[in-house]
Design a protein around this motif. Structure first.
Motif, PDB file in Angstrom:
ATOM      1  N   ASP A 151      56.971  15.696  39.890  1.00  0.00           N
ATOM      2  CA  ASP A 151      55.070  15.708  40.419  1.00  0.00           C
ATOM      3  C   ASP A 151      54.278  16.287  39.206  1.00  0.00           C
ATOM      4  OD1 ASP A 151      53.006  17.427  41.344  1.00  0.00           O
ATOM      5  OD2 ASP A 151      54.004  18.754  42.551  1.00  0.00           O
ATOM      6  N   PRO A 152      53.249  16.012  38.671  1.00  0.00           N
ATOM      7  CA  PRO A 152      52.317  15.995  37.271  1.00  0.00           C
ATOM      8  C   PRO A 152      52.075  17.517  37.968  1.00  0.00           C
ATOM      9  CG  PRO A 152      51.644  14.410  39.007  1.00  0.00           C
ATOM     10  CD  PRO A 152      53.138  14.916  39.388  1.00  0.00           C
ATOM     11  N   THR A 155      54.317  19.549  36.806  1.00  0.00           N
ATOM     12  CA  THR A 155      54.961  19.433  35.012  1.00  0.00           C
ATOM     13  C   THR A 155      53.888  18.659  34.555  1.00  0.00           C
ATOM     14  OG1 THR A 155      57.133  19.646  35.552  1.00  0.00           O
ATOM     15  CG2 THR A 155      56.731  18.226  33.835  1.00  0.00           C
ATOM     16  N   ALA A 156      52.998  19.033  33.393  1.00  0.00           N
ATOM     17  CA  ALA A 156      52.177  18.660  32.316  1.00  0.00           C
ATOM     18  C   ALA A 156      52.560  17.293  32.240  1.00  0.00           C
ATOM     19  CB  ALA A 156      51.184  19.347  31.815  1.00  0.00           C
ATOM     20  N   LEU A 158      53.986  15.226  32.205  1.00  0.00           N
ATOM     21  CA  LEU A 158      54.618  13.646  33.050  1.00  0.00           C
ATOM     22  C   LEU A 158      53.403  12.596  32.391  1.00  0.00           C
ATOM     23  CD1 LEU A 158      56.079  14.750  36.306  1.00  0.00           C
ATOM     24  CD2 LEU A 158      57.604  13.458  35.156  1.00  0.00           C
ATOM     25  N   VAL A 159      52.076  13.576  32.673  1.00  0.00           N
ATOM     26  CA  VAL A 159      51.154  12.467  32.168  1.00  0.00           C
ATOM     27  C   VAL A 159      50.192  12.789  31.084  1.00  0.00           C
ATOM     28  CG1 VAL A 159      48.069  12.584  32.604  1.00  0.00           C
ATOM     29  CG2 VAL A 159      50.302  13.778  34.343  1.00  0.00           C
ATOM     30  N   HIS A 165      56.992  10.550  30.014  1.00  0.00           N
ATOM     31  CA  HIS A 165      55.627   9.294  30.998  1.00  0.00           C
ATOM     32  C   HIS A 165      56.154   8.041  31.644  1.00  0.00           C
ATOM     33  CE1 HIS A 165      51.310   8.583  31.635  1.00  0.00           C
ATOM     34  NE2 HIS A 165      51.693   7.331  31.248  1.00  0.00           N
ATOM     35  N   GLY A 167      58.854   8.439  33.083  1.00  0.00           N
ATOM     36  CA  GLY A 167      59.893   8.806  34.810  1.00  0.00           C
ATOM     37  C   GLY A 167      60.787   9.489  34.259  1.00  0.00           C
ATOM     38  N   PRO A 186      58.046   7.352  38.229  1.00  0.00           N
ATOM     39  CA  PRO A 186      57.539   7.663  40.025  1.00  0.00           C
ATOM     40  C   PRO A 186      57.977   6.696  40.781  1.00  0.00           C
ATOM     41  CG  PRO A 186      55.564   6.942  37.829  1.00  0.00           C
ATOM     42  CD  PRO A 186      57.285   7.453  37.228  1.00  0.00           C
ATOM     43  N   GLU A 252      57.419  24.623  32.101  1.00  0.00           N
ATOM     44  CA  GLU A 252      57.436  23.799  33.406  1.00  0.00           C
ATOM     45  C   GLU A 252      58.716  23.607  34.879  1.00  0.00           C
ATOM     46  OE1 GLU A 252      54.768  20.218  30.833  1.00  0.00           O
ATOM     47  OE2 GLU A 252      56.828  19.781  30.773  1.00  0.00           O
TER      48      GLU A 252
END
Ligand code: F6R
Ligand code: MG
Ligand code: MG
Length: 384
Positions: A151-152, A155-156, A158-159, A165, A167, A186, A252
């Motif tokens: 979940d972005p 958790t920043a 992931l973006v 990134h 996943g 994702p 996170e």
């Protein structure tokens, strides 16, 4: 030359507690500590820390013998046996409860204790988080695991972080069938959620970073009720996660516990309640045997040694979560014996329902379909 791998093993059991199912006794911690210190002196394990989550004794060990090592499991088993002996001497409550067998045969899985282990090549700096929970079930980790690794909005990284990134892969374990499925976030998040939204059955067991297939998290999945085929105490779970530098940041990881979500396992393993993050000093279950609590300890792993711990929820930043948990606890408690506070009949650890149905079986009758009821009150008629 292959770099040496370190294994972190968290093995836990409820071997008895003081004043009911409240908190472990310091003498049982001391007994387990003696066994682990000896194993460390002999070089079986490299390091250890003994903690508690409410009435559960938690052995946190680091070593180089890999996952499911018979030697390390035997150390844990001996520590629990010694601690249970002390518990019996002191007349502690439910002494030896989770030690379901007298015969150790190389692995504690299936004998009662919960196990979360991971093996990895240490990074130059290797922060880990160990979470220990009381009065709930392994599926209690499903929601936070999803938020941490998929979940972005939680958790920043992931973006933003190239290593995150790509996943994560979730291993979801079906406790009824004893089978796992690997699902990728994702792309497959709806499938993941379709399963793990039923936390009593589908449990996030492991998480891997897709960038390089490195292990990121492990959760214990033992369900005592299924092991023993009868109620012998709950399967209060443990989890271990790797943090930072290409994994979710420690902040996170902790952010996922800022929401005190409802979990199953409060009072008699049969009620829902909010999961309250607490510092180690509040790791004891009081109100209605709860509310369910989680303790987090942070370590650095260095040359297979454990540096730490830091008591992760010992921070006013979690005061508001704790306050919300109290509000939710108060709200659900007011439902008393009604669902959804009480679990559904198939999920309760034990129930009197079959006995009650048996007792009442001759008193059940089919209500008549006629207009007049037994009380003589007439069914309302249509008027024009
Ligand atoms: C045990 C637990 C408790 C017990 C309850 C009843 O870890 O969560 O809620 O289920 O205290 O225990 P007994 O039946 O032993 O009196
Ligand atoms: Mg207990
Ligand atoms: Mg417990």
């Amino acid at each position: 030359m292959e770099k040496i791998k370190t294994t972190v093993s968290i093995i836990k059991a409820d071997i008895g507690s003081i004043a009911g199912h409240v908190v472990v006794h310091p003498d049982t911690i001391a007994a387990a500590t003696r066994v682990l210190a000896e194993a460390k002196a002999k070089g079986v394990i490299f390091d250890f820390y003994v903690a508690n989550a409410g009435d559960d004794l938690e052995l946190i060990m680091s070593h180089r013998k890999g996952v499911d090592s018979p030697e390390v499991h035997e150390v844990a088993w001996t520590a629990f046996r010694e601690a249970a002996k002390v518990a019996r001497e002191l007349g502690l409550y439910a002494a030896g409860q989770d030690l379901l067998s007298d015969a150790f045969s190389g692995n504690v899985r299936g004998l009662g204790p919960g196990v979360a282990e991971m093996e990895f090549h240490e990074r130059p700096s290797e922060p880990i988080a160990v979470f220990m929970v009381d009065k709930t079930e392994p599926g209690a980790f499903n929601l936070p695991m999803y938020r941490i690794f998929a979940d972005p909005f939680n958790t920043a990284g992931l973006v933003i972080d190239p290593k995150l990134h790509a996943g994560f892969t979730f291993e979801v374990y079906d406790v009824h069938e004893g089978k796992s499925v690997l699902l990728n976030a994702p792309e497959e998040i709806y499938d993941i959620l379709a399963l793990i939204g039923t936390p009593g059955r589908y449990i996030v067991r492991k998480v891997y970073r897709r960038f390089d297939n490195e292990i990121a998290a492990v959760v214990s999945v033992e369900r005592l009720s299924l092991i023993a085929g009868r109620y012998v105490g709950k399967d209060d779970p443990v989890a271990v996660l790797r943090a930072q530098a290409g994994f979710p940041a420690m902040g996170e990881i902790l952010e996922a516990f800022a929401f005190p979500h409802l979990v199953a396992g409060w009072m008699r393993g049969s009620h829902h309640g909010p999961l309250m993050p607490v510092p180690q000093r509040y790791s004891k279950c009081t109100r209605f045997d709860g509310p369910p609590r989680i303790v987090g300890l942070g370590f650095q792993v260095r040359n297979s040694k454990l540096i730490g711990p830091v008591d992760l929820f010992d921070d006013p930043a979690f005061d508001e979560t704790r306050r919300q948990a109290q509000v939710v606890a108060e709200y659900v408690r007011r439902h008393g014996p009604f669902m959804p506070h009480r679990l559904g009949p198939e999920e309760m650890e034990y129930t009197t329902l079959p006995d009650i149905l048996e007792k009442l079986k001759n008193r059940f009758f089919k209500p008549a379909k006629t207009a007049e009821s037994k009380t003589g009150v007439e069914e309302p008629r249509e008027t024009d």
